[in-house]
Design a protein around this motif. Structure first.
Motif, short mmCIF file in Angstrom:
data_model
loop_
_atom_site.label_atom_id
_atom_site.label_comp_id
_atom_site.label_asym_id
_atom_site.label_seq_id
_atom_site.Cartn_x
_atom_site.Cartn_y
_atom_site.Cartn_z
N UNK C 149 1.10 -1.78 -0.22
CA UNK C 149 -0.26 -0.04 -0.26
C UNK C 149 0.51 1.22 0.11
N UNK C 150 2.07 1.27 0.67
CA UNK C 150 3.34 1.90 0.49
C UNK C 150 3.13 2.35 -0.96
N UNK C 151 3.18 1.40 -1.70
CA UNK C 151 3.59 2.12 -3.02
C UNK C 151 2.44 2.36 -3.97
N UNK C 152 1.24 1.68 -3.24
CA UNK C 152 -0.18 2.24 -3.92
C UNK C 152 -0.81 3.71 -3.70
N UNK C 153 0.21 3.91 -2.31
CA UNK C 153 -0.20 5.17 -1.95
C UNK C 153 0.75 6.90 -3.29
N UNK C 154 1.72 5.99 -3.44
CA UNK C 154 3.70 6.61 -4.10
C UNK C 154 1.87 6.71 -5.64
N UNK C 155 1.76 5.55 -5.88
CA UNK C 155 0.87 5.74 -7.67
C UNK C 155 0.10 7.10 -7.32
N UNK C 156 -0.91 6.31 -6.51
CA UNK C 156 -1.94 7.69 -6.48
C UNK C 156 -1.26 9.61 -6.01
N UNK C 157 -0.68 9.66 -5.52
CA UNK C 157 0.45 10.60 -5.54
C UNK C 157 0.64 11.34 -6.37
#
Lengths: 181, 101, 657, 540
Positions: C149-157
């Protein structure tokens, strides 16, 4: 028929050396002559010398064939062709050595050296006296019969095949030289 | 001095070498052909000598065949030379380089 | 008290509601603006409400309750299983409440702010997807899940910063944020690998990614000693590398450069992600895995100093910024540095507390700034002024946020900042930093407020108050910002009990709430610390006063100070040249390597090796071709040479026989 | 008839049918080809769902002797690794057949070649007979030559010659290795008749099999019973490795691939990068690792080092490219480095990750090339600086491209993330010692470095992919394309892209459903490798 040379002893040696010298000398002359006609003539002499060598080996039939077929027929053919082509003088001048002749000459000499080495290495085998062998075989009665029997008994098929070969050669030669097919 | 088979073989070798040298050195196609004939004959001489060593006539029979084949070969070769000469007006093998790669 | 199953189900609903909304919008309702907005906003409000229910449940369970963990196998290899699920305990619920409540306010606000935007549905889909990613971090049960989810947050950001994709600066900013986070994740990945296998090496094939398993090991003295003996210096390295991941998300020096640029996104995005939630993820992870940091002392020291340094660095840059969003961005950086510093000083509870309060008032400030920008059509504070009369709601809420951020009693920021200063009290250098930053914070916020809301209007057009859908969320956030801090107050009225929120937080990450730190003992009483509070409040008031003197009253001239401190000013305006250094690194060094590699590939590997072999073959063929001269002599000679060699070989062979 | 046979027959029969279809009815031909491709999807999904994970091993097997004097048979079957590859191939060909609807020139020939190629690929993945394995391998290479040579673009003559030369040269090297193994196994069974009896009693389905056999199962059995000496394996494994690594492609044998990708038409690129490259790594795993474990364990550490060249160097080169297809081409070579790293880690999770990554990368790269093809056909440029802002004009394709870039950059939610993560775990695990009975196999500390570099490789990947997305799709729209480039509109055009994305996401969100199957194929291989390592260690 009396053996011509078997008993001759020293005579055999003389005949061999004479014929060998004749053959080798005329061969060298053939090779070095500029004019092809002269070449042909020297080659005829060489073949005669070879025929003589055959005689010293008591291969009389072959000696005769050699003179008749080779010196007679084939060489005449050569002469005809030379005449037919009617070479210009400048064609004959082209004797300057080709680009890589030395390799060839050296290789030929090396090959000769190798042959001689092999022969001398096989001295027990090849060192047999020719006179001794001929004496052991005994006097040749009928040279034609000697060669004819294996030829027509053992080698009949190949012998007949040569006729086809000759026929093919004739046809081929004619076809090749024909101007228009 | 006794003549040995080896002597004949050496003579055959010399003749062969001379013929070979001729093939390599000469440019006239007809002469090259003659040199080839000489080489064949040198081989013939060796064959006859071997036939004596083996006390067998087979060698001589072989020479017989060789002469036949040589005759055929000479005929065809000469025909080829004539054909080439018609095309290129020369019998100099240096100028026959259609096979150049 | 709810059943464990109910708790897990509620958590799953909170988690997947925004995801479902995002998916539905993308697949089905892109064309219908109203429906898209309803789905998106509704899912987050639902999450917020359920989170509050869960929070109440946690309070009823009392401090130190066992977490509810539910997970399923995500991937399985022999001897190694990866799980995904939800872990519901006080920290995760607190975080999800923050995300849910702040998020709800911001989503509602966005309805007004994004009005008329052509990418409306797209925006709300991405926004909901972000909420999903953030909640995924919140409820993570293990390192792998948090990393996912860390990475997913990065993507959404990335997607939201680059929302105005046609603007090159926005596209670049999104890329920059993503890449900087990636570099942080680089460290985090290695840290996770290191820790995972180190634990397995000692304890065999256990689920050594799971937070609960690891917590069990680290809080057990014997097991921990055994592990540390096996790991040696790698323990601190592993913890530090995991912290590198937090450095990326929480924008700690030297990975802080993306956050100010991230202001290229729409203001609600800045408010939600780059102020309230995403940037808090790093701090949240440190708190979540505090059993690890608490015992990896060397890493903890690094964490504290990096946090303190970032706080100071960012606060100093904020003083000279003119873009209102940039001021808030650097302020966020600075506050994040505060939180991280607190964590490094064994005050994870303080850090978490500040995270929660900061989320509210920083979101408030950003939304207020958005409201101002909406009205003035400019980001520059010098294009504004005197807005206090024209935008009443915005003004009072913004001031509330400012005072909360500055740490004025009794606003929310006061309580949490007090905790942080209290834990740093025993590390003198960092204490000075903390106090200094408090002063600077008050000063630059005062500067912004006095310039924007007071004096005379310097911009164009006629600014007017934003619509109700925008200022009501502001009011809600302002109320929480003003009163929210009381959850940390030691009072019998406090819903968290007599010792306030801290009592929950302390036991949530450590069994006994006491850790030992080389710089001093880290046991800090929850509640109010009068000495520290006095100093902090005085500093904040001092900062505000100075700002008033400069920009409100105008008795001091900022221009003259600027002239006198020219070199310092230049340095600050250029952000200490850190961005330029990175730009140089990327443009020159990295691209240089790439070009060198490409040169090697094209010229050496392809040019020399591959084409060389081909050319060599061709060349050899061309040479060999020449030997085929077509001349009988050459053929005869070659044959002859070959025969001669063969004969000689034969002769030598025979003779040697 | 088993689905393994059917899945090879389906495209073959489609080819046959296409021969008889009238060339002037392109839509008939297109739909026929798609139907054939869809049949393979159905078959592969059936196999995947029906594969008995508890039993493992070869399933859906079929054995019909053909040339008994040489030991050649129609001998098909699928294990966990094959299932993943069959699934991948069928997905890619289905999408590829749909994407190729845009082909207007010589439609009939195009589809015939495309499906002939796939017949070869299925033949490799489903075969247990070394002869047919090799035959199919060659069958897959030749159509690619024509596909690129006839329908390609951008320097296609050079590219297609280079590609074919590399692949056939590799195949010949591998053939030498395969034949050496064939004869080695033959001698083994001839000298030990009891072994042949033992094999036949263990595998009654091969009754009547002689000592000489191209049966892979029989060769593997021989290998497991000591047919191949350590020295033999040490020298033969590199042949297999190099032969198949040329197609994998392992650095420095990779240079055919980016140019080949760039020149090929969309569907050929998709199959080429998506499937053909996997033949190489599949061959290394299936033949090299299984039959020659003692050779493999000695050589693989070097492969790991070379894989770093793939990952880092390939990524660096990709960063310097300006042509989108070259970027993806070099990124493929970079990703295949992870596959090699996973293989070289010699543990279950690493190999699972490698096989899963083969699957994931295949789908991802097929998606990439189909999307690039979509707008290349209209803009006739792939240069980044000539594009720009395209997402405004073609939102669907642009979004799909961004999704592809995220997948490629290893973002969670896509199969690539799960597989690369597993490779990283495998690589790190390779640094730990392994206990086998009384023998402790020491860990390889180099893998710390490899794992760290591999993680860095993911950062590099993100760098160039995001840059590509940024320059091609974001920023202001290049006015040259405004209103001139068509988006994928309508169900038919969107279907292939959506299909591939759904596959990536489905397996990425829940990798267990495929990794479980792959694991059954990987575990025996890892056990053999571990045993070989222990044997070698004990022997010294």
């Amino acid at each position: 028929m009396e053996p011509i040379l078997a008993a001759a002893g020293a005579g055999h040696a003389v005949a061999f050396y004479a014929m060998a010298a004749l053959a080798v000398a005329s061969a060298v002359l053939m090779m070095t002559q500029r004019n092809p006609v002269a070449c042909v003539l020297w080659l005829v002499v060489c073949f005669v010398g070879l025929a003589g060598l055959f005689v010293t080996l008591e291969a009389y039939f072959l000696a005769v064939i050699q003179v008749l077929v080779y010196a007679g027929a084939i060489m005449v053919l050569f002469l005809f062709v030379i005449m037919l082509l009617n070479l210009r003088p400048e064609d004959l001048k082209a004797v300057a050595l080709p680009r890589i002749p030395l390799v060839g000459v050296v290789a030929a000499l090396l090959l000769l050296a190798a042959v001689v080495t092999v022969i001398s290495a096989s001295r027990p085998y090849f060192g047999m006296s020719v006179a001794g062998i001929l004496a052991e075989v005994g006097p040749t009665k009928d040279s034609v019969r000697d060669i004819g029997l294996p030829l027509f008994r053992d080698w009949l098929l190949p012998f007949e095949a040569t006729s086809i070969l000759l026929l093919a050669a004739i046809v081929g030669a004619v076809a090749l030289t024909k101007r228009k097919v | 001095m006794e003549i040995q088979i080896a002597h004949y073989l050496v003579v055959a070798g010399i003749l062969f070498a001379v013929g070979l040298t001729g093939v390599v050195v000469r440019r006239n196609a007809i002469v090259i052909l003659m040199c080839l004939e000489l080489m064949l004959n040198a081989a013939n001489l060796a064959l006859v000598a071997f036939s004596r060593v083996h006390r067998d006539m087979q060698g001589q029979v072989f020479v017989f065949f060789a002469i036949t084949v040589a005759a055929a070969e000479a005929a065809v070769m000469l025909a080829i030379i004539i054909a080439v000469y018609r095309q290129r007006q020369t019998v100099n093998v240096d100028e026959m380089d259609l096979m150049q790669g | 008290m709810l059943e464990a199953n109910t708790v897990a189900t509620l958590a799953y609903i909170i988690l997947f509601a925004p995801f479902a909304a995002a998916a539905l919008i993308t697949v089905a309702t892109l064309r219908s603006k109203a429906l898209s907005a309803f789905l998106s906003v509704g899912s987050v409000i639902l999450g917020g409400v359920l989170s509050i229910i869960l929070l109440a449940d946690q309070i009823s369970r009392g401090a130190g309750a066992e977490p509810v963990v539910h997970q399923f196998t995500w991937a399985l290899s022999r001897g190694m299983a990866f799980h995904i699920g939800v872990q519901v305990d006080f920290i995760s619920v607190l975080m999800s409440t923050v995300v849910g409540v702040v998020g709800s306010c911001i989503f509602v606000y966005a309805l007004g702010y994004m009005h008329g935007d052509e990418g409306w549905s797209r925006f709300f889909a991405k926004f909901a997807f972000f909420a999903f990613s953030m909640l995924g971090i919140t409820f993570s049960t293990n390192f792998l899940q948090i990393f996912i989810f860390w990475e997913l947050v990065g993507v959404s950001s990335y997607l939201l910063i680059g929302y105005f994709y046609q603007k090159p600066s926005a596209a670049e900013a999104g890329k920059k944020a993503f890449m900087t986070n990636r570099i942080g994740d680089f460290g985090m990945t290695i840290g996770i690998l290191l820790l995972f296998f180190a634990v397995r090496d000692v304890f065999g094939e256990i689920d050594s990614l799971s937070f609960e398993t690891l917590k069990g090991i680290f809080t057990n003295d014997g097991a921990r000693e055994q592990l540390f003996a096996a790991m040696g210096w790698k323990a601190a390295l592993g913890a530090f590398l995991i912290f590198v991941g937090a450095m990326g998300k929480s924008a700690q020096f030297p990975l802080h450069v993306w956050l100010p640029d991230a202001m290229e996104g729409p203001t609600p995005v800045s408010a939600l992600m780059h102020a309230a939630t995403m940037v808090a993820a790093g701090v949240y992870m440190i708190v979540r895995t505090y059993w690890l940091f608490a015992w990896a002392h060397d890493a903890l020291v690094a964490v504290a100093y990096i946090g303190g340094f970032t706080a100071l660095l960012a606060a100093s840059i904020a003083i000279v910024q003119n873009d209102i969003k940039k001021i808030l961005a650097y302020s966020t950086l600075s506050q994040l540095g505060y939180m991280v510093m607190a964590c490094g000083l064994v005050g994870a509870g303080a850090g978490m507390f500040h995270l929660a309060t900061h989320a509210f008032f920083k979101a408030l400030l950003f939304l207020g700034a958005g409201s101002v920008i909406h009205a003035c059509h400019s980001n520059d504070i010098w294009d504004m002024g005197g807005l206090g009369k024209k935008m009443k709601q915005t003004t009072w809420t913004f001031w509330a946020g400012t005072l909360a951020l500055a740490g004025i009693f009794p606003l929310a920021g006061f309580w949490s900042k007090d905790e942080i200063l209290a834990v740093s009290h025993h590390a003198t250098a960092l204490y000075i930093v903390g106090v200094g930053v408090a002063f600077m914070t008050a000063f630059y916020m005062g500067r912004a407020c006095f310039t924007v809301f007071h004096g005379t209007y310097r911009g164009h057009g006629h600014p007017h108050e934003s619509p109700r859908v925008m200022w009501i969320p502001l009011a809600v956030l302002a109320v929480v910002s003003i009163f929210g801090g009381f959850v940390g107050a030691p009072s019998s009225l406090n819903p968290f009990g007599e010792h306030g929120l801290q009592s929950f937080l302390l036991v949530a990450y450590l069994k006994d709430g006491v850790v030992h730190w080389p710089v001093g003992h880290g046991h800090v009483e929850a509640g109010l610390h009068l000495d520290v509070a006095t100093v902090g409040t005085l500093m904040a008031l001092g900062g505000l006063l100075l700002a008033w003197l400069f920009y409100g009253k105008g008795v001091l001239s900022a221009e003259r100070v600027k002239q006198r401190l020219k070199p310092l000013h230049t340095l600050l305006v250029n952000k200490y040249y850190i961005d330029d250094f990175y730009l140089w690194l990327v443009r020159r060094v990295q691209q240089g390597f790439a070009i060198a590699a490409n040169w090697l590939e094209q010229k050496i590997i392809i040019g020399v090796l591959v084409n060389g072999i081909a050319a060599g073959t061709k060349d050899a063929a061309a040479r060999l071709r020449k030997t085929a001269s077509g001349q009988i002599h050459s053929y005869v000679t070659i044959v002859l040479a070959g025969v001669t060699i063969l004969v000689f070989w034969f002769v030598i062979f025979m003779v040697s026989e | 008839m088993q689905p393994t046979t059917l899945i090879i027959l389906a495209p073959a029969l489609t080819v046959l049918a296409l021969f008889f279809l009238p060339a002037n009815r392109p839509w008939l031909i297109r739909w026929f080809a798609v139907a054939g491709a869809f049949a393979t999807v159905v078959l592969s999904v059936t196999m995947w769902l029906n594969y008995d994970k508890a039993a493992g091993g070869w399933q859906f097997a079929e054995y019909v002797p053909w040339v008994e004097d040489l030991g050649i048979a129609w001998n098909v079957g699928a294990d966990g690794i094959s299932i993943a590859m069959l699934l991948l191939t069928s997905f890619v060909i289905f999408a590829g057949a749909l994407v190729s609807f845009r082909i207007q020139d010589r439609v009939k020939e195009f589809y015939i070649l495309l499906l002939a190629l796939v017949t070869g690929v299925f033949g490799v993945f489903a075969n247990r007979d070394i002869f047919f394995f090799y035959f199919s391998y060659e069958l897959a290479v030749i159509p690619m030559y024509l596909l690129i040579g006839v329908w390609g673009s951008t320097n296609k003559e050079y590219a297609t010659m280079k590609l074919t030369l590399y692949l056939t040269a590799g195949a010949v090297v591998a053939l030498v290795g395969l034949l050496l193994m064939y004869f080695g196994a033959r001698d083994f069974y001839l000298q030990n008749p009891s072994m042949l009896a033992g094999f036949l009693s263990e595998h009654p389905e091969f009754a009547g099999s002689k000592a000489w056999s191209f049966n892979l199962v029989q060769v593997i059995w021989a290998a497991q019973h000591g047919a191949f000496s350590e020295t033999f394996q040490f020298w033969v494994f590199p042949l297999i490795l190099v032969g198949f690594a040329a197609i994998a492609p392992m650095w420095p044998l990779h240079t055919w691939s980016p140019g080949g990708h760039a020149a090929a038409p969309s569907a050929a690129s998709m199959l080429h990068a998506g499937v053909l490259m996997k033949l190489g790594s599949y061959g290394i795993i299936r033949i090299g690792l299984t039959c020659l474990p003692e050779g493999a364990v000695q050589i693989l550490p070097w492969v790991a080092a070379l894989s770093m060249m793939n990952i880092i160097y390939g990524g660096m080169v990709a960063m310097a490219q300006r042509d989108l297809k070259f970027i993806i081409g070099y990124s493929s070579s970079s990703h295949m480095g992870y596959v090699l790293l996973g293989v070289a880690s010699m543990n279950v999770i690493g190999l699972n990750g490698a096989v899963f990554l083969m699957f994931a990368h295949g789908i991802m790269t097929a998606l990439a090339f189909s999307l690039i093809g979509w707008f290349y056909d209209q803009t006739h440029t792939r240069e980044l600086q000539d594009l720009g802002g395209l997402i405004k004009q073609i939102p669907f394709v642009g979004t799909a491209f961004a999704i592809m870039a995220f997948a490629s950059a290893g973002l969670p939610g896509f199969a690539n993330f799960a597989s690369e993560l597993m490779v990283l775990f495998g690589s790190w695990q390779a640094t730990l010692p392994v206990q086998v009975g009384a023998v402790t196999i020491p860990g390889n500390p180099w893998f710390y470095l490899y794992a760290i570099l591999a993680v860095w490789g993911i950062v590099i990947t993100a760098t160039y992919l995001l840059r590509a997305v940024r320059w091609a799709f974001f920023g202001p729209l290049n006015p040259a394309w405004a209103g001139r480039v068509k988006d994928a509109d309508g169900f038919l055009w969107k279907l292939p892209f959506v299909f591939l994305i759904v596959a990536l996401v489905a397996f990425g969100c829940y990798p267990k459903m495929l990794v479980d199957v792959i694991g059954t194929g990987v575990e025996p291989i890892v056990d053999a490798l571990t045993k070989a390592r222990a044997t070698l260690l004990a022997g010294r």
